[in-house]
Design a protein around this motif. Structure first.
Motif, mmCIF file in Angstrom:
data_model
loop_
_atom_site.group_PDB
_atom_site.id
_atom_site.type_symbol
_atom_site.label_atom_id
_atom_site.label_comp_id
_atom_site.label_asym_id
_atom_site.label_seq_id
_atom_site.Cartn_x
_atom_site.Cartn_y
_atom_site.Cartn_z
ATOM 1 N N GLY A 137 39.204 40.238 54.082
ATOM 2 C CA GLY A 137 38.241 39.381 54.754
ATOM 3 C C GLY A 137 37.025 39.133 53.890
ATOM 4 N N LYS A 138 36.085 38.406 54.410
ATOM 5 C CA LYS A 138 34.913 37.960 53.664
ATOM 6 C C LYS A 138 34.069 39.119 53.131
ATOM 7 C CE LYS A 138 30.756 35.086 54.142
ATOM 8 N NZ LYS A 138 30.002 34.201 55.056
ATOM 9 N N THR A 139 33.838 40.133 53.964
ATOM 10 C CA THR A 139 32.967 41.243 53.552
ATOM 11 C C THR A 139 33.534 41.967 52.339
ATOM 12 O OG1 THR A 139 32.163 41.544 55.820
ATOM 13 C CG2 THR A 139 31.866 43.386 54.288
ATOM 14 N N GLU A 140 34.816 42.328 52.414
ATOM 15 C CA GLU A 140 35.441 43.031 51.290
ATOM 16 C C GLU A 140 35.491 42.131 50.056
ATOM 17 O OE1 GLU A 140 38.654 46.068 53.256
ATOM 18 O OE2 GLU A 140 39.064 43.931 53.441
ATOM 19 N N TRP A 141 35.774 40.847 50.263
ATOM 20 C CA TRP A 141 35.824 39.921 49.132
ATOM 21 C C TRP A 141 34.453 39.780 48.480
ATOM 22 C CZ3 TRP A 141 37.823 37.755 45.192
ATOM 23 C CH2 TRP A 141 37.223 36.625 44.612
ATOM 24 N N GLU A 142 33.410 39.668 49.268
ATOM 25 C CA GLU A 142 32.063 39.531 48.707
ATOM 26 C C GLU A 142 31.700 40.741 47.862
ATOM 27 O OE1 GLU A 142 29.875 37.172 48.627
ATOM 28 O OE2 GLU A 142 30.483 35.709 50.126
ATOM 29 N N GLN A 143 32.116 41.909 48.278
ATOM 30 C CA GLN A 143 31.864 43.124 47.491
ATOM 31 C C GLN A 143 32.619 43.055 46.167
ATOM 32 O OE1 GLN A 143 33.096 46.185 50.218
ATOM 33 N NE2 GLN A 143 31.172 46.153 51.374
ATOM 34 N N ALA A 357 34.736 30.829 43.025
ATOM 35 C CA ALA A 357 34.012 29.598 43.333
ATOM 36 C C ALA A 357 33.832 29.410 44.837
ATOM 37 C CB ALA A 357 34.734 28.392 42.755
ATOM 38 N N ALA A 358 34.673 30.052 45.631
ATOM 39 C CA ALA A 358 34.633 29.861 47.089
ATOM 40 C C ALA A 358 33.253 30.195 47.651
ATOM 41 C CB ALA A 358 35.688 30.745 47.751
ATOM 42 N N PRO A 359 32.757 29.400 48.602
ATOM 43 C CA PRO A 359 33.385 28.262 49.271
ATOM 44 C C PRO A 359 33.019 26.901 48.656
ATOM 45 C CG PRO A 359 31.412 28.862 50.453
ATOM 46 C CD PRO A 359 31.511 29.803 49.281
ATOM 47 N N ARG A 360 32.539 26.904 47.405
ATOM 48 C CA ARG A 360 32.147 25.656 46.759
ATOM 49 C C ARG A 360 33.381 24.792 46.472
ATOM 50 N NH1 ARG A 360 29.138 28.537 41.904
ATOM 51 N NH2 ARG A 360 30.691 30.112 42.498
ATOM 52 N N PRO A 361 33.245 23.464 46.542
ATOM 53 C CA PRO A 361 34.394 22.584 46.292
ATOM 54 C C PRO A 361 35.001 22.802 44.899
ATOM 55 C CG PRO A 361 32.617 21.356 47.310
ATOM 56 C CD PRO A 361 32.049 22.705 46.956
ATOM 57 N N GLN A 362 36.321 22.867 44.862
ATOM 58 C CA GLN A 362 37.024 23.079 43.595
ATOM 59 C C GLN A 362 38.355 22.332 43.624
ATOM 60 O OE1 GLN A 362 38.466 26.777 40.720
ATOM 61 N NE2 GLN A 362 38.234 27.166 42.899
ATOM 62 N N MET A 363 38.627 21.603 42.549
ATOM 63 C CA MET A 363 39.933 20.981 42.370
ATOM 64 C C MET A 363 40.613 21.623 41.166
ATOM 65 S SD MET A 363 41.033 17.028 41.520
ATOM 66 C CE MET A 363 41.049 16.460 43.228
ATOM 67 N N TYR A 387 39.396 31.190 50.091
ATOM 68 C CA TYR A 387 38.608 30.133 50.732
ATOM 69 C C TYR A 387 38.678 30.235 52.256
ATOM 70 C CZ TYR A 387 37.075 27.367 46.710
ATOM 71 O OH TYR A 387 36.419 26.922 45.572
ATOM 72 N N SER A 388 39.805 30.723 52.774
ATOM 73 C CA SER A 388 39.944 30.854 54.228
ATOM 74 C C SER A 388 38.987 31.892 54.796
ATOM 75 C CB SER A 388 41.388 31.208 54.591
ATOM 76 O OG SER A 388 41.689 32.560 54.279
ATOM 77 N N PHE A 389 38.543 32.842 53.972
ATOM 78 C CA PHE A 389 37.562 33.825 54.440
ATOM 79 C C PHE A 389 36.260 33.138 54.868
ATOM 80 C CE2 PHE A 389 39.461 37.119 51.259
ATOM 81 C CZ PHE A 389 40.551 37.302 52.089
ATOM 82 N N TYR A 390 36.020 31.950 54.312
ATOM 83 C CA TYR A 390 34.810 31.184 54.624
ATOM 84 C C TYR A 390 35.107 29.996 55.549
ATOM 85 C CZ TYR A 390 33.065 33.635 50.456
ATOM 86 O OH TYR A 390 32.708 34.596 49.530
ATOM 87 N N ASP A 391 36.329 29.950 56.078
ATOM 88 C CA ASP A 391 36.773 28.791 56.853
ATOM 89 C C ASP A 391 36.581 27.514 56.041
ATOM 90 O OD1 ASP A 391 37.465 30.309 59.134
ATOM 91 O OD2 ASP A 391 35.379 30.311 59.797
#
Length: 485
Positions: A137-143, A357-363, A387-391
Motif C-alpha cells: 500500500g501507499k504507506t509502505e511504498w512511500e517508505q 514517479a507516481a502519482p505524477r503523469p508518466q508515459m 500508481y494504484s496506491f494513489y488511485d
C-alpha cells in the motif's frame, strides 16, 4: 611405552601411547585427502560436456560463439545440474568462471562474460515478484521510495558535488525561426566544468509563462546534433515549452574538456544527472518559466536519465522515458549504471525507479526488439500497481510498438507530443496541419550552428578543467581506469 600423565593449566589428562595415536591420526587424514582427490579427479569434467548434457535434457541450443568454455573444467560438474530448473543449472555451471547466459529465444541460449547491468526476463520477473512483496500500500511504498531516493542521491555522489555560488553562463549564437528560437548554452555546473547544449524557446505562448522540458541524450549517433533530436526540441518549443538538449559526458562539446575515452567512467553518470539538475535550476529562474509545468523525455541512455531525474527531483511533473524501462537491463554504459544506483534498497531496477514517479503523469514508450519488449505484461503491471496506491492508474500509460526497435523515431515522438500537450498544457495545434495531422516542419541546423564554444572550440573558458583526475578530486576521489573504458 609407559603410560604418562601431565597437567596443563590445572586440567589433568592421560596420554596413552602418544606416538601410535599421532600416527593413526596422520594416516586417516592422508587417507581422507586421497579419497577426496580421487573423487574430484573421477568427477572432474569439461564444462562444455555438462552444457551439452543440459542441451540434451532441456532440448535447447546453447551457443558459445566466443569460445568462452574452451579448456574450462569443474569438479562435480554434472552434479550442479538441477533437473527441472534450467536457469539455476546454467548459473551453477557458469558463475565459477564469471560467465553468464543470455536467453535469445525459447530454445536458444548463449554464453556471455558476466555483464552486471544485463540479466534475463526470467530474472526480471523474479525481481519484480520480490519487490511486490515489500509493499502492499501507499504507506509502505512511500517508505521504500524515500529510502531509494536518499540512497540514489548518495550513490550518484550528488551530496558531494561542490556548489558554484555564481556559475558562469555563456549564451551564444541566437537564431530565430518560425514559431521558435534557438540559442546555445554552456552552464558551469561545477567549478570549471560546463554542461553544453542548446535551448529552444517558443515565440507563441498559450499562457503568460512557458513549460520547461529537459531532453537528456542517449547514445544515438550524433547526440543532440542529430536531426530527430532537433525536430523533437523545436516542435516542443513551437507548442509552448522552453526545451534544453544537452551533451552526454565526453560527447559533443563536453569532449573539449573530457575526451570520449572517459565517457565510460563511473563519474559520467554523476555528471549527466548533475547536468540535468543544474540546467533545470537555471531555466526555472528565467522570467518566462513556469515551475509548475516541468517535463522530461529522452530515449535509451536519455531514457535512463529521465528515470533518474524524475525519481530524485520532485520539480519534474511529467516524464516520458523511451525504450529504457526494464526490470532486467539497467543500461550497458557506465554513464547509466557506473554508480551503484541499482544496488539501493538491497537491489532495485529501472521498473521500480520508474514507479517512483507516481502519482505524477508518466508515459512509458517501449518496443518489440530490445529489453523493453516485455513491458506490457511484465514491467507495466508492476508500475501500474504502484500508481494504484494513489488511485492514479490513469496517470501512467504504456505505448508499446511491437514491430519497432531501439530508437526515438517519429511514431514515438508523436505519442510523446500528445502526452506532453495534455499534461503540460501545451498547444498541439501549433504543430498540426489543417487536417489535424502533426507535422515536424522545422529547420535542421548544422553541427557548427549548435556549438556554444564555436567551430574549433576556441571559446572554451580558460578555467575549464581538462584533467579527469581533477574532476574526480572535486568529489574527494581519485580516478582509476576500469576495464570497461
Amino acid at each position: 611405552m609407559a603410560e604418562r600423565t601431565g597437567n596443563i593449566k590445572g586440567f589433568g589428562f592421560k596420554v596413552f601411547h602418544v606416538e601410535i595415536l599421532l600416527f593413526l591420526c596422520l594416516f586417516f587424514q592422508m587417507t581422507s585427502i586421497a579419497f577426496a582427490q580421487n573423487s574430484d579427479t573421477n568427477y572432474r569434467q569439461s564444462v562444455k560436456k555438462s552444457i551439452e548434457r543440459i542441451e540434451e535434457i532441456y532440448d535447447i541450443e546453447i551457443k558459445d560463439d566466443y569460445k568462452l568454455l574452451e579448456g574450462k573444467e569443474l569438479d562435480y560438474a554434472d552434479w550442479r545440474i538441477r533437473q527441472g530448473n534450467l536457469e539455476v543449472s546454467l548459473t551453477a555451471l557458469l558463475s565459477p568462471f564469471d560467465l553468464m547466459y543470455r536467453k535469445e529465444s525459447d530454445s536458444v541460449y548463449s554464453i556471455r562474460k558476466f555483464d552486471y547491468p544485463r540479466r534475463t526476463p526470467d530474472i526480471g520477473r523474479e525481481r519484480l515478484d520480490h519487490l511486490t512483496q515489500l509493499y502492499s500500500g501507499k504507506t509502505e511504498w512511500e517508505q521504500r521510495k524515500e529510502l531509494l531516493k536518499s540512497c540514489m542521491i548518495e550513490a550518484l555522489k550528488l551530496d558531494k558535488a561542490p556548489k558554484v555560488e555564481q556559475p558562469e553562463v555563456i549564451i551564444t549564437n541566437k537564431r530565430k525561426y518560425k514559431d521558435y528560437r534557438v540559442e546555445n548554452i554552456a552552464l558551469e555546473i561545477l567549478p570549471g566544468v560546463y554542461a553544453t547544449g542548446s535551448v529552444y524557446k517558443p515565440i507563441k505562448q498559450k499562457k503568460g509563462k512557458s513549460a520547461v522540458i529537459l531532453s537528456p541524450n542517449g547514445h544515438f549517433g550524433d547526440g543532440r546534433y542529430r536531426e530527430s533530436e532537433q525536430k523533437r526540441c523545436a516542435n516542443l518549443a513551437k507548442m509552448g515549452a522552453i526545451v534544453v538538449s544537452y551533451d552526454l559526458f565526453g560527447w559533443g562539446e563536453s569532449a573539449l574538456q573530457f575526451p570520449y575515452e572517459y565517457h565510460r567512467s563511473s563519474i559520467a553518470q554523476t555528471i549527466q544527472v548533475l547536468n540535468g539538475k543544474r540546467l533545470l535550476d537555471y531555466l526555472l529562474k528565467l522570467p518566462l518559466a513556469d515551475p509548475s509545468r516541468v517535463g522530461i523525455t529522452g530515449g535509451s541512455g536519455g531514457g535512463s536519465h529521465s528515470l533518474f531525474l524524475t525519481a530524485i527531483d520532485d520539480k519534474i511533473k511529467v516524464s516520458v522515458p523511451v525504450v529504457m524501462v526494464s526490470s532486467y537491463f539497467s543500461g550497458g554504459c557506465p554513464c547509466e549504471s557506473g554508480q551503484p544506483v541499482h544496488l539501493c534498497g538491497n537491489g532495485t531496477n529501472n521498473a521500480e525507479i520508474s514507479a517512483m514517479a507516481a502519482p505524477r503523469p508518466q508515459m512509458i514508450i517501449s518496443d518489440g526488439r530490445d529489453w523493453t519488449q516485455h513491458v506490457p505484461e511484465l514491467e507495466f503491471p508492476f508500475i501500474e500497481r504502484v500508481y494504484s496506491f494513489y488511485d492514479a492508474k490513469e496517470e501512467v500509460k504504456n505505448v508499446h510498438l511491437p514491430e519497432e526497435g531501439h530508437d526515438y523515431k517519429e511514431s514515438k515522438r508523436l505519442a510523446m507530443y500528445s502526452f506532453m500537450a495534455e499534461h503540460l498544457e501545451l498547444n498541439l495545434d501549433n504543430i498540426s496541419n489543417s487536417k489535424g495531422k502533426i507535422s515536424e516542419d522545422v529547420t535542421i541546423e548544422s553541427f557548427d550552428e549548435l556549438k556554444v564554444f564555436g567551430k574549433e572550440g576556441k571559446k572554451l573558458p580558460e578555467d575549464a578543467i581538462k584533467d579527469i583526475e581533477e574532476l574526480y578530486a572535486l568529489f574527494g576521489e581519485s580516478y582509476e581506469k576500469h576495464s570497461d573504458e
